[in-house]
Write an enzyme that holds these catalytic residues in place. Structure first.
Site, PDB file in Angstrom:
ATOM      1  N   ASP A  38      -4.032 -36.279  15.686  1.00 58.90           N
ATOM      2  CA  ASP A  38      -5.482 -36.439  15.582  1.00 58.90           C
ATOM      3  C   ASP A  38      -5.996 -35.515  14.484  1.00 58.90           C
ATOM      4  OD1 ASP A  38      -5.735 -38.278  17.706  1.00 58.90           O
ATOM      5  OD2 ASP A  38      -5.642 -36.650  19.159  1.00 58.90           O
ATOM      6  N   ASP A  88      -7.797 -44.463  17.108  1.00 57.04           N
ATOM      7  CA  ASP A  88      -8.850 -44.281  18.109  1.00 57.04           C
ATOM      8  C   ASP A  88     -10.155 -44.947  17.675  1.00 57.04           C
ATOM      9  OD1 ASP A  88      -7.106 -42.723  19.625  1.00 57.04           O
ATOM     10  OD2 ASP A  88      -7.738 -40.875  18.642  1.00 57.04           O
TER      11      ASP A  88
END
Length: 215
Positions: free
Chosen positions: A145, A179
């Protein structure tokens, strides 16, 4: 939308997702942060997610494996949903949403399945692709991430119940391209629900034809 176009969309999202993750892994050490254009509210902040969304973790030695296997099974289900929707000539809103969700799910699965055996760890160092000393094993990789938008940080007013006076960050989630794809796909299904699930083009054509014939 044709199945070919839907697959192209999935492929493009996957390419952007994986290129961005590999770049971060090979240029940032874990926890490193860079302000984009000097902005406090937009940062590239490298973390690795060991579990589910928001960093949740399934306890136990086989928790990570169970999560990865579940994701793989879910992807096959989403893939069938995409194929079936295109076959039934469903709304483009629905097809695009499913394609984005599928791309995002596959993108994070790639991290979970492969990253543990093709990268070494990123602790206090920049990871090496195809390292001879990988940090994990098959199905035990960690999801990369990097996008961080701390729009506001500071102490909350004392008069607020429970959280009054505490330090707070809005918005403190750190996420990746996969995401974003999943969130946009789900957002389309929610915002454009009636258009997405309003029946296939064939059903609408038949309904319109029936209405004309009745007149």
């Amino acid at each position: 939308m044709s199945l070919k176009k839907a697959y192209i969309l999935v492929f493009l999202v996957l390419i952007i997702d994986q290129v961005s993750k590999i770049y971060i892994k090979t240029h940032f050490y874990l926890g490193e942060s860079v302000k984009v254009l000097g902005w406090e509210w937009f940062q590239i902040h490298f973390i690795e997610n060991e579990g589910m969304a928001w960093g949740a973790v399934i306890p136990g030695d086989y928790g990570k494996l169970a999560l990865t296997v579940f994701r793989i099974i879910a992807v096959f289900g989403i893939g069938w949903w995409l194929w079936d929707s295109v076959k039934k000539k469903a709304s483009n809103y629905l097809v695009v949403a499913i394609a984005l969700i599928l791309a995002g799910a596959v993108g994070n699965i790639i991290d979970s399945v492969f990253y543990g055996v093709i990268f070494n760890d990123s602790y206090h160092q920049v990871a090496t692709l195809f390292s001879e000393d990988p940090y994990g094993k098959w199905f035990y990789g960690e999801v990369v991430d990097m996008f961080y938008f701390p729009i506001w940080e500071g102490n909350l007013p004392e008069w607020l119940p429970i959280w009054g006076g505490k330090y707070f960050t809005f918005f403190n989630a750190i996420f990746n391209v996969a995401d974003v794809a999943i969130s946009v796909g789900v957002g389309i299904l929610i915002v454009f629900n009636k258009r997405a699930f309003g029946g296939s083009k064939e059903e609408k054509t038949l309904a319109a034809t029936a209405g004309i014939e009745e007149k």
